[in-house]
Motif scaffolding. Structure first.
Motif, PDB file in Angstrom:
ATOM      1  N   LEU A   1      11.232  13.186  -1.088  1.00 56.89           N
ATOM      2  CA  LEU A   1      11.323  12.163  -0.043  1.00 56.89           C
ATOM      3  C   LEU A   1      10.014  12.047   0.718  1.00 56.89           C
ATOM      4  N   LEU A   2       9.404  13.185   1.018  1.00 58.55           N
ATOM      5  CA  LEU A   2       8.132  13.166   1.737  1.00 58.55           C
ATOM      6  C   LEU A   2       7.057  12.457   0.908  1.00 58.55           C
ATOM      7  N   GLY A   3       7.039  12.714  -0.391  1.00 57.57           N
ATOM      8  CA  GLY A   3       6.068  12.059  -1.257  1.00 57.57           C
ATOM      9  C   GLY A   3       6.248  10.556  -1.290  1.00 57.57           C
ATOM     10  N   ARG A   4       7.499  10.124  -1.364  1.00 55.18           N
ATOM     11  CA  ARG A   4       7.764   8.674  -1.365  1.00 55.18           C
ATOM     12  C   ARG A   4       7.387   8.061  -0.019  1.00 55.18           C
ATOM     13  N   ALA A   5       7.681   8.768   1.069  1.00 57.19           N
ATOM     14  CA  ALA A   5       7.318   8.268   2.399  1.00 57.19           C
ATOM     15  C   ALA A   5       5.802   8.174   2.554  1.00 57.19           C
ATOM     16  N   ASP A   6       5.081   9.193   2.071  1.00 51.70           N
ATOM     17  CA  ASP A   6       3.616   9.164   2.133  1.00 51.70           C
ATOM     18  C   ASP A   6       3.050   7.989   1.338  1.00 51.70           C
ATOM     19  N   GLU A   7       3.601   7.765   0.150  1.00 52.99           N
ATOM     20  CA  GLU A   7       3.129   6.665  -0.688  1.00 52.99           C
ATOM     21  C   GLU A   7       3.381   5.311  -0.019  1.00 52.99           C
ATOM     22  N   LEU A   8       4.559   5.138   0.570  1.00 48.03           N
ATOM     23  CA  LEU A   8       4.881   3.893   1.264  1.00 48.03           C
ATOM     24  C   LEU A   8       3.956   3.699   2.465  1.00 48.03           C
ATOM     25  N   ALA A   9       3.742   4.770   3.239  1.00 47.95           N
ATOM     26  CA  ALA A   9       2.857   4.670   4.398  1.00 47.95           C
ATOM     27  C   ALA A   9       1.436   4.321   3.976  1.00 47.95           C
ATOM     28  N   GLU A  10       0.950   4.968   2.924  1.00 49.68           N
ATOM     29  CA  GLU A  10      -0.395   4.675   2.420  1.00 49.68           C
ATOM     30  C   GLU A  10      -0.496   3.221   1.975  1.00 49.68           C
ATOM     31  N   SER A  11       0.524   2.736   1.282  1.00 49.47           N
ATOM     32  CA  SER A  11       0.526   1.346   0.815  1.00 49.47           C
ATOM     33  C   SER A  11       0.481   0.373   1.983  1.00 49.47           C
ATOM     34  N   LEU A  12       1.254   0.657   3.012  1.00 50.35           N
ATOM     35  CA  LEU A  12       1.300  -0.241   4.165  1.00 50.35           C
ATOM     36  C   LEU A  12       0.017  -0.184   4.981  1.00 50.35           C
ATOM     37  N   VAL A  13      -0.523   1.020   5.189  1.00 53.41           N
ATOM     38  CA  VAL A  13      -1.720   1.164   6.025  1.00 53.41           C
ATOM     39  C   VAL A  13      -2.965   0.656   5.301  1.00 53.41           C
ATOM     40  N   LEU A  14      -3.144   1.041   4.046  1.00 49.82           N
ATOM     41  CA  LEU A  14      -4.375   0.692   3.350  1.00 49.82           C
ATOM     42  C   LEU A  14      -4.381  -0.707   2.754  1.00 49.82           C
ATOM     43  N   ALA A  15      -3.219  -1.172   2.302  1.00 46.94           N
ATOM     44  CA  ALA A  15      -3.193  -2.462   1.606  1.00 46.94           C
ATOM     45  C   ALA A  15      -2.255  -3.473   2.242  1.00 46.94           C
ATOM     46  N   ALA A  16      -1.550  -3.071   3.284  1.00 47.87           N
ATOM     47  CA  ALA A  16      -0.602  -3.959   3.980  1.00 47.87           C
ATOM     48  C   ALA A  16       0.450  -4.535   3.029  1.00 47.87           C
ATOM     49  N   ALA A  17       0.817  -3.750   2.017  1.00 47.14           N
ATOM     50  CA  ALA A  17       1.823  -4.205   1.051  1.00 47.14           C
ATOM     51  C   ALA A  17       2.635  -3.000   0.583  1.00 47.14           C
ATOM     52  N   PRO A  18       3.956  -3.056   0.699  1.00 50.38           N
ATOM     53  CA  PRO A  18       4.776  -1.898   0.314  1.00 50.38           C
ATOM     54  C   PRO A  18       4.719  -1.554  -1.172  1.00 50.38           C
TER      55      PRO A  18
END
Length: 194
Positions: free
Chosen positions: A93-110
């Motif tokens: 779950l933490l890995g998926r949350a990190d990936e989603l956060a990275e996607s939103l912060v760096l690329a503004a796309a989930p």
């Protein structure tokens, strides 16, 4: 990052740790940001060797990456490692949350993480060389040396100890002309991982 410092068969670990035994540890750190990111290499020196020896070996390998295309075997191995690491991270779950956060912060796309995997698969040897030339130029390098006086070899002459101390850093050099790191999901950002 994966070709230079990804494991025991990498271009930095093999010559510095296994062959020349200049170091006991070599690690790469790629820190991608929406704006300027960084790539760093950490080397823990082996007893009896000076940091200048490792710096020369590092420079040699970085120059090889800039000047010679990587082999297809190296490229495919790096791609497999990056993709496996990213997929493995999704298992928690933490890995998926990190990936989603990275996607939103760096690329503004989930869904940016899926695009990163596609971009990694599309990378060619020429892409790696182009990114290495753009971001790993000698004049862009900053070297910091931490010398622990307790761990210094007893047979190191005082002059060599003094030479091994950290070189002065001009803070203006740190701020001058650092190009922005490409946003996650773009080909250059994926090529930097390789």
């Amino acid at each position: 990052d994966a070709i230079l410092s990804g494991g025991a068969s990498s271009r930095l670990y093999r010559p510095l740790v296994q062959e020349r035994q200049l170091a006991t540890e070599v690690r790469g750190m790629l820190d991608q940001k929406q704006q300027a990111g960084t790539f760093g290499v950490f080397v823990r020196m082996a007893s009896g060797h000076l940091p200048a020896e490792a710096e020369a070996a590092l420079s040699e390998q970085v120059a090889r990456l800039r000047d010679e295309p990587v082999s297809d075997r190296e490229l495919q191995q790096a791609k497999r490692e990056i993709i496996a690491d990213r997929l493995r991270a999704r298992e928690s779950l933490l890995g998926r949350a990190d990936e989603l956060a990275e996607s939103l912060v760096l690329a503004a796309a989930p869904n940016a993480a899926a695009k990163v995997l596609e971009a990694v698969q599309a990378i060619q040897a020429e892409d790696v060389q182009r990114v290495a030339r753009a971001y790993l130029a000698d004049e862009r390098r900053l070297v910091l040396r931490y010398v622990d006086h307790i761990d210094k070899p007893a047979n190191t002459p005082n002059e060599a100890r003094e030479a091994a101390q950290a070189a002065p850093i001009d803070l203006g050099d740190l701020e001058a002309g650092a190009p922005s790191s490409p946003a996650a999901g773009s080909l250059p950002a994926a090529a930097a991982q390789i």
